[in-house]
Design a protein around this motif. Structure first.
Motif, mmCIF file in Angstrom:
data_model
loop_
_atom_site.group_PDB
_atom_site.id
_atom_site.type_symbol
_atom_site.label_atom_id
_atom_site.label_comp_id
_atom_site.label_asym_id
_atom_site.label_seq_id
_atom_site.Cartn_x
_atom_site.Cartn_y
_atom_site.Cartn_z
ATOM 1 N N PRO A 9 37.731 -41.852 -12.014
ATOM 2 C CA PRO A 9 38.310 -42.825 -12.949
ATOM 3 C C PRO A 9 37.694 -42.691 -14.339
ATOM 4 O O PRO A 9 36.539 -42.270 -14.486
ATOM 5 N N ALA A 10 38.450 -43.081 -15.351
ATOM 6 C CA ALA A 10 37.990 -42.950 -16.734
ATOM 7 C C ALA A 10 36.691 -43.705 -16.967
ATOM 8 O O ALA A 10 35.847 -43.275 -17.775
ATOM 9 N N SER A 11 36.484 -44.798 -16.237
ATOM 10 C CA SER A 11 35.262 -45.578 -16.427
ATOM 11 C C SER A 11 34.014 -44.764 -16.097
ATOM 12 O O SER A 11 32.952 -44.971 -16.705
ATOM 13 N N ALA A 12 34.134 -43.832 -15.153
ATOM 14 C CA ALA A 12 32.977 -42.993 -14.808
ATOM 15 C C ALA A 12 32.589 -42.110 -15.988
ATOM 16 O O ALA A 12 31.394 -41.933 -16.277
ATOM 17 N N TYR A 13 33.592 -41.587 -16.683
ATOM 18 C CA TYR A 13 33.298 -40.721 -17.831
ATOM 19 C C TYR A 13 32.815 -41.533 -19.030
ATOM 20 O O TYR A 13 31.965 -41.066 -19.794
ATOM 21 N N ALA A 14 33.334 -42.743 -19.179
ATOM 22 C CA ALA A 14 32.836 -43.609 -20.257
ATOM 23 C C ALA A 14 31.353 -43.877 -20.054
ATOM 24 O O ALA A 14 30.553 -43.843 -21.011
ATOM 25 N N ASP A 15 30.957 -44.139 -18.826
ATOM 26 C CA ASP A 15 29.549 -44.390 -18.521
ATOM 27 C C ASP A 15 28.708 -43.143 -18.780
ATOM 28 O O ASP A 15 27.606 -43.234 -19.346
ATOM 29 N N ARG A 16 29.206 -41.979 -18.390
ATOM 30 C CA ARG A 16 28.453 -40.745 -18.604
ATOM 31 C C ARG A 16 28.273 -40.456 -20.093
ATOM 32 O O ARG A 16 27.189 -40.048 -20.528
ATOM 33 N N LEU A 17 29.325 -40.662 -20.878
ATOM 34 C CA LEU A 17 29.216 -40.434 -22.320
ATOM 35 C C LEU A 17 28.209 -41.393 -22.941
ATOM 36 O O LEU A 17 27.409 -40.992 -23.802
ATOM 37 N N ALA A 18 28.218 -42.645 -22.508
ATOM 38 C CA ALA A 18 27.282 -43.628 -23.061
ATOM 39 C C ALA A 18 25.847 -43.254 -22.706
ATOM 40 O O ALA A 18 24.937 -43.340 -23.549
ATOM 41 N N GLU A 140 18.005 -30.384 -21.469
ATOM 42 C CA GLU A 140 17.088 -31.423 -21.022
ATOM 43 C C GLU A 140 17.774 -32.773 -20.955
ATOM 44 O O GLU A 140 17.461 -33.599 -20.085
ATOM 45 N N VAL A 141 18.734 -33.007 -21.859
ATOM 46 C CA VAL A 141 19.465 -34.269 -21.845
ATOM 47 C C VAL A 141 20.459 -34.296 -20.687
ATOM 48 O O VAL A 141 20.470 -35.216 -19.858
ATOM 49 N N VAL A 142 21.297 -33.263 -20.589
ATOM 50 C CA VAL A 142 22.378 -33.276 -19.603
ATOM 51 C C VAL A 142 21.839 -33.137 -18.183
ATOM 52 O O VAL A 142 22.388 -33.721 -17.239
ATOM 53 N N ARG A 143 20.734 -32.405 -18.006
ATOM 54 C CA ARG A 143 20.187 -32.237 -16.661
ATOM 55 C C ARG A 143 19.775 -33.574 -16.058
ATOM 56 O O ARG A 143 19.891 -33.783 -14.844
ATOM 57 N N GLN A 144 19.303 -34.497 -16.901
ATOM 58 C CA GLN A 144 18.898 -35.800 -16.391
ATOM 59 C C GLN A 144 20.091 -36.570 -15.836
ATOM 60 O O GLN A 144 19.939 -37.407 -14.942
ATOM 61 N N LEU A 145 21.277 -36.299 -16.378
ATOM 62 C CA LEU A 145 22.487 -36.938 -15.876
ATOM 63 C C LEU A 145 23.003 -36.238 -14.638
ATOM 64 O O LEU A 145 23.237 -36.858 -13.602
ATOM 65 N N ARG A 146 23.178 -34.915 -14.724
ATOM 66 C CA ARG A 146 23.843 -34.173 -13.663
ATOM 67 C C ARG A 146 22.992 -34.057 -12.400
ATOM 68 O O ARG A 146 23.544 -33.908 -11.305
ATOM 69 N N MET A 147 21.666 -34.127 -12.517
ATOM 70 C CA MET A 147 20.830 -33.985 -11.330
ATOM 71 C C MET A 147 20.982 -35.157 -10.373
ATOM 72 O O MET A 147 20.803 -34.997 -9.168
ATOM 73 N N ILE A 148 21.303 -36.352 -10.882
ATOM 74 C CA ILE A 148 21.412 -37.544 -10.045
ATOM 75 C C ILE A 148 22.890 -37.828 -9.796
ATOM 76 O O ILE A 148 23.615 -38.252 -10.693
ATOM 77 N N LYS A 149 23.340 -37.577 -8.586
ATOM 78 C CA LYS A 149 24.743 -37.780 -8.246
ATOM 79 C C LYS A 149 25.009 -39.251 -7.935
ATOM 80 O O LYS A 149 24.198 -39.916 -7.268
ATOM 81 N N ASP A 150 26.149 -39.756 -8.418
ATOM 82 C CA ASP A 150 26.532 -41.124 -8.065
ATOM 83 C C ASP A 150 27.272 -41.106 -6.728
ATOM 84 O O ASP A 150 27.469 -40.052 -6.109
#
Length: 376
Positions: A9-18, A140-150
């Motif tokens: 859902p678009a909300s997931a990408y909004a959260d990732r961008l934020a 270093e920024v993106v790895r902190q997001l992608r390493m933790i799966k929702d």
């Protein structure tokens, strides 16, 4: 049965961008610049590809909305992304215009930027010339997001794991003496798609001495009675999350020394799985597998790391390897895949994908782990 959605859902990408903007701000950056590749798919759900014409997601860190610079003739590439749902500004351009200047115009003077590690030099160099301060990598920024799966990502990985398990369950149909590795691989490739993957990303059928090459693919070698065969297979399921599972098979009863060594490998793989829990280092999981093999004189034939992260890429962080001090956290997903390789003779590998939970881990593959005997 309904087909899985092509994106979240678009909300997931909004959260990732934020969250990406916030992490970039914490890192002292003004913007993240992301071209097509896994990072763009993670942040926007976009399947755009990288060509000689620039497509770039610009993520400011000052609270301004993200925007996309895209060639007008490739606007359709944004159709399946969350860009429209999120009402992101789209700045299109046509041949003869300067897209790098368009990106620069969206940023402050002397911006501190970070670029995706998949950005081609074809685009990085022209972008860099627009900035007085050289860009850095956004890894270093993106790895902190992608390493933790929702939860939704973990569910996609579960479906991928179940699908590849169903392929391994059929291996007795294809692995037979008299057939070539290539013939077996063709059957496996078709089954990977039939069981729910969008494609077969890789198929390794390493029979006999070829099993001693961890990255052997396939050949015209004919399978023989008594062969030990390493089968390492995987591919993506919608919305792009990968399976990766290895099992080792014996065509007929294995020699006693082979069976004993594979039993030790199975113990090493289980020791590493048992070592996974929040708060321990990636290196400690590698050591758990390696120590079992070393105690039985097999350290020298385990020639690679114990595992790699998995998600929108087959190989991503965290890497389960000696020296990696990354602390495991719930939501991390990676392989546990020790192997033993006897050059010129045979090899074996056992691989599961696991997800770190609050008190341990959840394996996503459930086929038998030991040496599976098939008719020889």
């Amino acid at each position: 049965m309904n087909s899985p959605a092509r994106r979240f859902p678009a909300s997931a990408y909004a959260d990732r961008l934020a969250r990406a903007a916030a992490l970039g701000r914490d890192a002292g950056l003004d913007a993240l610049l992301v071209t097509p590749g896994p990072d763009l798919r993670y942040l926007l759900g976009s399947r755009a590809e990288s060509f000689e014409r620039l497509t770039c997601l610009v993520v400011p860190t000052d609270g301004a909305p993200a925007s996309v610079v895209v060639p007008r003739l490739e606007l359709a590439a944004l159709t399946d992304s969350a860009a429209a749902d999120l009402n992101l500004p789209v700045h299109d351009w046509v041949d003869g215009q300067d897209p790098y200047a368009q990106v620069a115009a969206l940023l402050p003077e002397r911006p501190r930027t970070a670029v995706a590690d998949a950005m081609p030099a074809l685009h990085l160099v022209p972008l860099a010339t627009r900035f007085a301060v050289p860009p850095v990598l956004a890894t270093e920024v993106v790895r902190q997001l992608r390493m933790i799966k929702d939860d939704a990502e973990v569910e996609a990985l579960r479906r991928a794991g179940a699908a590849i398990d169903r392929v391994h369950a059929q291996m007795g149909r294809w692995l037979r003496p008299g057939r070539t590795e290539a013939q077996v691989a063709a059957d496996i490739t078709a089954a990977i798609v039939a069981e729910g993957h969008t494609e077969a990303a890789f198929v390794i059928v390493g029979s006999g001495p070829h099993g001693a090459d961890p990255h052997h693919e396939v050949s015209d070698r004919v399978l023989e009675p008594g062969d030990v065969v390493v089968v390492d297979i995987g591919g993506p399921v919608e919305p792009g999350y990968y399976s990766d599972s290895t099992r080792t098979y014996s065509l007929g009863a294995p020699a006693a020394d082979v069976a004993a060594k594979v039993a030790l490998l199975e113990a090493a793989q289980q020791a590493a799985v048992d070592a996974v829990r929040p708060g321990v280092s990636a290196a400690s999981v590698d050591a758990a597998a390696r120590d079992v093999l070393a105690a039985h004189g097999l350290a020298e034939v385990f020639v690679h790391r114990t595992g790699h992260g998995i998600g929108l890429s087959v190989h991503e962080e965290p890497y389960i390897v000696d020296g990696n001090t990354d602390v495991l956290r719930p939501g991390m997903a990676f392989s546990i895949e020790p192997g033993i390789y006897f050059r010129g003779a045979w090899g074996a590998r056992i691989e599961d994908i696991v997800v770190v939970t609050e008190d341990g881990c959840e394996p996503l593959n459930h086929r038998p782990h030991g040496l599976t005997e098939l008719p020889g």
